[in-house]
Design a protein around this motif. Structure first.
Motif, mmCIF file in Angstrom:
data_model
loop_
_atom_site.group_PDB
_atom_site.id
_atom_site.type_symbol
_atom_site.label_atom_id
_atom_site.label_comp_id
_atom_site.label_asym_id
_atom_site.label_seq_id
_atom_site.Cartn_x
_atom_site.Cartn_y
_atom_site.Cartn_z
ATOM 1 N N VAL A 73 0.932 -1.238 0.049
ATOM 2 C CA VAL A 73 -0.218 0.011 -0.045
ATOM 3 C C VAL A 73 1.004 1.318 -0.072
ATOM 4 O O VAL A 73 0.645 1.987 -0.718
ATOM 5 C CB VAL A 73 -0.984 0.036 1.188
ATOM 6 C CG1 VAL A 73 -1.618 1.537 1.539
ATOM 7 C CG2 VAL A 73 -1.859 -1.141 1.116
ATOM 8 N N GLU A 74 2.039 1.268 0.768
ATOM 9 C CA GLU A 74 2.734 2.416 0.889
ATOM 10 C C GLU A 74 3.566 2.758 -0.466
ATOM 11 O O GLU A 74 3.471 3.847 -0.973
ATOM 12 C CB GLU A 74 3.894 2.160 1.772
ATOM 13 C CG GLU A 74 3.844 3.050 3.176
ATOM 14 C CD GLU A 74 5.011 2.349 4.236
ATOM 15 O OE1 GLU A 74 6.017 2.323 3.910
ATOM 16 O OE2 GLU A 74 4.645 2.081 5.236
ATOM 17 N N SER A 75 3.942 1.541 -1.077
ATOM 18 C CA SER A 75 4.489 1.819 -2.482
ATOM 19 C C SER A 75 3.652 2.308 -3.599
ATOM 20 O O SER A 75 3.774 3.053 -4.270
ATOM 21 C CB SER A 75 5.094 0.609 -2.928
ATOM 22 O OG SER A 75 5.931 0.010 -1.881
ATOM 23 N N ALA A 76 2.362 1.711 -3.118
ATOM 24 C CA ALA A 76 1.201 1.991 -4.404
ATOM 25 C C ALA A 76 0.996 3.790 -4.284
ATOM 26 O O ALA A 76 0.753 4.427 -5.160
ATOM 27 C CB ALA A 76 0.090 1.179 -3.914
ATOM 28 N N CYS A 77 0.901 4.217 -2.963
ATOM 29 C CA CYS A 77 0.816 5.361 -2.544
ATOM 30 C C CYS A 77 1.900 6.330 -3.460
ATOM 31 O O CYS A 77 1.492 7.424 -4.237
ATOM 32 C CB CYS A 77 0.685 5.744 -1.163
ATOM 33 S SG CYS A 77 -0.766 5.227 -0.503
ATOM 34 N N THR A 78 3.100 5.836 -3.432
ATOM 35 C CA THR A 78 4.269 6.729 -3.928
ATOM 36 C C THR A 78 4.004 6.804 -5.515
ATOM 37 O O THR A 78 4.304 7.715 -5.867
ATOM 38 C CB THR A 78 5.519 6.117 -3.584
ATOM 39 O OG1 THR A 78 5.524 5.791 -2.072
ATOM 40 C CG2 THR A 78 6.659 6.904 -3.939
#
Lengths: 258, 246
Positions: A172-177
């Motif tokens: 999820v964190e990477s998707a947000c970036t």
């Protein structure tokens, strides 16, 4: 498995939201100003980069970029916090038979308090740039409600998956970036090649940003020629139903995996 | 009326052997049987009637807490059927759901809503809860400033005032000082005497004998004895004495 919990959903939801909010702000000396600081700093930095370093032709760039930053900031905070909410509340999930859905939903809703403060900031800056109130402002509550519904759907799915695969939170964190670049925060839809425009309009986050810009920045109807709000309503509803379905499939084994 | 019924209930957990990789989850989803699974309960059968007070005894790891989590429906059984009729209040782990940064007052409200109180009930019972806990002077202080004993007092006071039909107690009777413990035990007896069903896990033999009329003895996940508390306790203690090496 039917739950034995037959309490007051609204009362519980209210208490969980208030809890999250109080805990987040009680121990910070700047309190709710943190909600304003993040979008203001990013607005300043992006304005510097795109008017001084790589100048572009978009007028009133600070307002333009803030229309993207406020929904994006809410989206990332709510999605990230919501995803870890079940695993972080393991003590609660394993000891009290509360309806499980309420935990991630309350996390998202407590972030809306923070969103409300940022919306106020956005509206004040809109007025400061000489954009008056127009009739299309009536669309705003609907647009925000659809985004909240969309995030609730996403969070229901990812919070349940996070119990089984703790890697979910990093995905999820990477998707947000990645989304920061794929959503038109600091560029206009006009420069996006035509064949990708429909994809943008079916992305609820991008659609919300486009809608906000049409209302606040251009002073026109958010729908445009393409029925943007209908697309946003469609994808948000589908995401919410899918999230609920995934969650209710996975919730029975939370106890074993936490 | 039967309020709690277990029919051929088994509960298996995975043995956590190191890291769980994606492969393990996929095998789970495909329903592949897990050779490392561990049976916390094996083929347990019993029925508890309305108004009965039943003790659950057994060594550590015998499956007592697993049994209680099935009764509260926190976990589904792996096989078999669990039937529950009535509103359950579980004193499983006092203070679950409490937050150290909230005050005593805020925690009472939050905990009440988690346990299923309505807004009206929570306001009505607030005074009763605070009175029972005797923590008036500290109620607006954050919970992290409380001592462990004070925290447990507060948690017990919330849970016990829920007016449950089935009360589940898991080794939480050691609350606070002697005087407060006596008060808690009196309250539990009061609930029993109102004709509520009680399911109690404890290692305090004399208390179980006076509180419960019937006892279930679990050993390695199996129900080895079900009968009057006195007899079961005698058999259990006898076995422990004769096999001290285990």
């Amino acid at each position: 498995m039917t739950s034995l919990w037959n309490g007051d959903y609204l009362f519980l939801l209210e208490n969980l939201i208030v809890k999250d909010f109080k805990i987040r702000y009680r121990n910070m000396s700047l309190g709710v100003f943190w909600s304003l600081l993040n979008p203001l700093i990013l607005m300043g930095v992006l304005t510097f980069v795109f008017t001084k370093v790589m100048p572009n032709a978009v007028p009133n760039f600070p307002l333009f970029v803030l229309c993207g930053l406020v929904p994006f900031n809410f989206f990332t905070v709510a999605w990230n916090n919501g995803t870890i909410s079940i695993a972080n509340n393991a003590g609660l999930i394993k000891r009290i038979p509360v309806p499980r859905e309420i935990v991630p939903i309350a996390t998202v809703l407590s972030t809306t308090i923070h969103l409300g403060i940022q919306i106020a900031l956005l509206l004040i800056i809109t007025l400061a740039f000489g954009r008056g109130v127009n009739v299309y402002w009536l669309w705003l509550p609907l647009l925000w409600a659809l985004e909240v519904m969309f995030v609730c759907g996403l969070v229901l799915a990812t919070s349940a998956l996070d119990v089984y695969l703790r890697d979910m939170r990093y995905i999820v964190e990477s998707a947000c970036t990645v989304l920061f670049w794929l959503v038109p925060i600091f560029y206009t839809l006009d420069i996006v090649p035509r064949q990708y425009v429909t994809v943008y309009e079916f992305n609820p986050l991008a659609a919300l940003i486009l809608g906000l810009r049409r209302i606040l920045y251009e002073g026109v109807s958010p729908n445009g020629d393409a029925g943007l709000v209908y697309k946003l309503a469609f994808t948000s509803t589908v995401t919410f139903i899918a999230g609920l379905t995934i969650f209710s499939r996975l919730k029975h084994k939370f106890f074993d995996y936490l | 009326m039967t309020v709690i019924e277990f029919k051929n209930v088994s509960k298996a957990f995975h043995r956590a052997v190191g890291q769980r990789l994606l492969r393990h989850y996929l095998e789970d989803l495909m329903g592949k049987s897990d050779p490392d699974s561990f049976h916390a309960l094996k083929n347990v059968n019993f029925a508890i009637k309305d108004g009965e007070s039943v003790a659950v005894i057994g060594a550590n790891g015998a499956g007592k807490s697993t049994l209680l989590s099935l009764v509260t429906r926190l976990a589904p059984p792996s096989t078999g059927q669990v039937t529950i009729n009535g509103r359950v209040a579980a004193l499983l782990e006092l203070g679950a759901g409490f937050h150290p940064d909230l005050t005593g007052r805020e925690n009472i409200r939050l905990n009440a809503s988690l346990l299923g109180f309505s807004r009206k009930q929570a306001s009505e019972l607030y005074e009763t809860i605070v009175d029972f806990s005797e923590l008036h002077d500290f109620i607006d202080e954050p919970l992290r400033t409380y001592s462990n004993g004070m925290m447990l007092r507060l948690a017990f006071s919330v849970a016990v005032n829920l007016d449950p039909e089935i009360l589940i107690i898991d080794e939480v009777l050691a609350v606070g000082d002697q005087q407060f413990q006596t008060k808690c035990i009196d309250k539990i007896f009061e609930i029993r005497n109102q004709g509520k069903t009680i399911l109690c896990v404890s290692h305090v033999g004399p208390l179980l004998e006076s509180l419960c009329t019937r006892a279930l003895w679990l050993d390695h996940g199996q129900l080895v004895m079900d009968g009057p508390t006195h007899e079961v306790l005698q058999a259990y203690e006898g076995r422990t004495l004769h096999a001290p090496s285990e």
